[in-house]
Design an enzyme around this catalytic site. Structure first.
Site, short mmCIF file in Angstrom:
data_model
loop_
_atom_site.label_atom_id
_atom_site.label_comp_id
_atom_site.label_asym_id
_atom_site.label_seq_id
_atom_site.Cartn_x
_atom_site.Cartn_y
_atom_site.Cartn_z
N GLU A 306 0.75 -1.02 -0.08
CA GLU A 306 -0.07 0.09 0.13
C GLU A 306 0.81 1.21 0.16
O GLU A 306 0.46 2.19 0.71
CB GLU A 306 -0.86 0.01 1.24
CG GLU A 306 -1.85 -0.99 1.41
CD GLU A 306 -2.62 -1.18 2.70
OE1 GLU A 306 -3.70 -1.88 2.59
OE2 GLU A 306 -2.17 -0.89 3.61
C1 TNX Z 1 -4.60 -3.72 4.59
S1 TNX Z 1 -3.21 -5.98 3.41
C2 TNX Z 1 -3.20 -3.60 5.05
C3 TNX Z 1 -3.02 -2.82 6.63
C4 TNX Z 1 -4.25 -2.80 6.95
C5 TNX Z 1 -5.27 -4.00 6.75
C6 TNX Z 1 -6.66 -4.10 7.48
C7 TNX Z 1 -1.77 -5.19 3.63
C8 TNX Z 1 -0.66 -5.70 3.38
N1 TNX Z 1 -2.08 -3.93 4.38
O1 TNX Z 1 -2.29 -1.90 6.49
O2 TNX Z 1 -4.06 -3.09 8.44
O3 TNX Z 1 -5.60 -4.01 5.48
O4 TNX Z 1 -7.63 -5.09 7.31
#
Ligand code: TNX
Length: 494
Positions: A306
């Site tokens: 992300e």
């Molecule tokens: C996505 S999935 C994220 C996290 C959040 C999560 C909550 C991923 C690698 N990163 O930063 O905590 O969703 O479900």
């Protein structure tokens, strides 16, 4: 607690081969004793303690192979179910009226045998029986993991030790700790004291509700405790995104050197290390060196997810500089699947978390020989709600009931990433909505048992109806251990 004798196969994860012999039950008597080869003295100690607790009787130590419970290391017979050489957790458990024998070629196998036996003990019944027969067992995947986010909310070392005890009973053998994120930094790093002074201080965590951090000493102790339960700690330092707290603690690392305010909301994707700044890499290398030195296990997770505010070219530049640092300090890099947009160092492992099977380089990495860890959010994310009424958790990947967590297979998830490309499976638990160990347990159990069985049991032997029935029995043991599991209406709890 009922005094019913368990069936020999009443175990999660379901063993590869179960041959019951109802005429061979072992009756708990007054002269219980444990003997072990010297190398396995620690496992003998754990067995002794379990027997004392389960039966309420004294348990003595016997020399050599004279105990009613015998722990043996065995070099012979090394042809396994899947491979020509058995995986380290392969074991045999044999129960006769006279003896209970745990046998393996290596200690992880003895520990696995102990976890199987633990689920067969007549807990709380000093005159109960252990079902007779023989189990031969070994895991499908080498990596059976779970992740806990200690950045959005911190958990004290004693809570983590209790959690490790619970996951190890399911033969989960990796605990991935998400140690850093926008809202907190939870591991002391020499030379960078403000990371934890600021990032582990009051007001950190989501809503400021989860302060705390591990000193280097506490972390090392935790790693050692996990090792005593045959659990490898996989530390994650999330980069280049998810780093707001780094910039709060060290404004000199921001793009313009200006301070940024701390944030305790649950947004993602707004912060980034600066790929074009040399100071960034000096910082990152110090962190990777320190974490590698503190971590005996083979893996270091570099995050990579992300990074929405890192320009794509900067993201690639950053990873091309940082991924080799893991190797330089003796670690295999794991990263969330986004990192697979670059050509990875040969030992690097993408961890796939997407819902839809759109690719982003993971299949390409698998074709190039990389191993992959499967963690699809719509099946394996323990922070998803069980149903719309679950008081904790999120639902961006849908709601994940127990059957949904069980009834899928990692080898079917992504075209081009089949059985032979999988290092294993992991169930992540993000902690934005969690506030305590009890909350963690509520989200993890029972679904982590489903993921544990997916990671261990031969695919062809897995059946929801069977799992559901065995889970009801395991619930009794969780209750006896004070584990705050969710009594899902999908299961007829005993
Ligand atoms: C996505 S999935 C994220 C996290 C959040 C999560 C909550 C991923 C690698 N990163 O930063 O905590 O969703 O479900």
């Amino acid at each position: 607690m009922q005094a019913l004798t368990r069936q020999l196969g009443d175990v999660i994860p379901l063993p590869v081969s179960v041959r019951p012999d109802p005429a061979a039950n072992f009756r708990i008597s007054s002269d219980l004793s444990v003997s072990a080869v010297p190398e396995a003295a620690d496992i003998a100690e754990q067995l002794t303690e379990l027997l004392r607790r389960a039966t309420g009787r004294p348990v003595s130590h016997a020399d050599g192979v004279d105990g009613s419970f015998r722990i043996l290391l065995d070099e012979s017979d090394n042809v396994g179910h899947y491979q020509t050489v058995k995986p380290p957790e392969a074991y045999r458990l044999e129960i006769t009226p006279e003896t209970v024998t745990l046998r393996a070629q290596s200690k992880p196998g003895l520990f696995a045998a102990l976890q199987t036996l633990r689920q067969l003990l007549p807990e709380g019944d000093p005159a109960g029986e252990i079902p007779g027969g023989r189990i031969d067992d070994e895991p499908r995947f080498a990596y059976r993991g779970t992740m806990l986010d200690v950045a959005r909310h911190f958990y004290a070392p004693e809570d983590l030790r209790s959690y490790i005890d619970a996951i190890a009973q399911l033969k989960i053998n990796h605990l991935h700790l998400h140690l850093t994120d926008d809202q907190g930094w939870r591991l002391e790093i020499p030379g960078w004291p403000r990371l934890t002074e600021v990032g582990g201080g009051p007001g950190t965590g989501v809503d400021g509700a989860g302060p705390g951090f591990f000193t280097a000493r506490e972390y090392a102790d935790l790693v050692a405790y996990a090792a005593s339960r045959f659990v490898t700690i996989v530390p994650e330092i999330d980069m280049p995104g998810h780093v707001n707290i780094v910039h709060v603690a060290y404004p000199e690392l921001t793009a313009d050197g200006q301070p940024v305010p701390p944030r305790t909301d649950a947004e993602v994707g707004y912060s980034s290390l600066v790929a074009g700044k040399e100071e960034t890499y000096a910082f990152v290398e110090d962190v990777i060196r320190a974490v590698s030195e503190l971590t005996p296990g083979p893996y270091l997770h570099i995050g990579g997810d992300e990074a929405f505010s890192t320009p794509p070219e900067d993201y690639r530049t950053f990873l091309r500089r940082v991924l080799p640092m893991a190797g330089k300090y003796g670690k295999r890099a794991i990263g969330w699947h986004e990192m697979a947009v670059v050509d990875l160092p040969p030992t690097a492992i993408p961890q796939y978390w997407r819902i839809e099977p759109a690719d982003n380089g993971v299949a390409r990495a698998a074709a190039a020989g990389h191993q992959v860890i499967m963690s699809p959010a719509d099946r394996s994310y323990l922070d998803m709600k069980y149903d719309k009424d679950t008081p904790l958790g999120l639902d961006w990947a849908g709601v994940v009931g127990v059957e949904r967590a069980y009834d899928w297979d990692p080898a079917d998830r992504l075209p081009g990433v089949g059985e032979e490309s999988l290092l294993g499976v992991e169930a992540p638990l993000w902690s934005e909505t969690l506030r305590s160990l009890a909350d963690v347990q509520f989200m993890a159990f029972p679904r982590l048992a489903a993921i544990a069985e997916i990671g261990w049991t031969p695919r062809a032997d897995r059946q929801w109806r069977s799992f559901r029935a065995r889970l009801a029995g395991l619930g009794q043991r969780w209750a006896a251990q004070g584990i705050n599991f969710y009594r899902s209406p999908e299961i007829d709890w005993q």
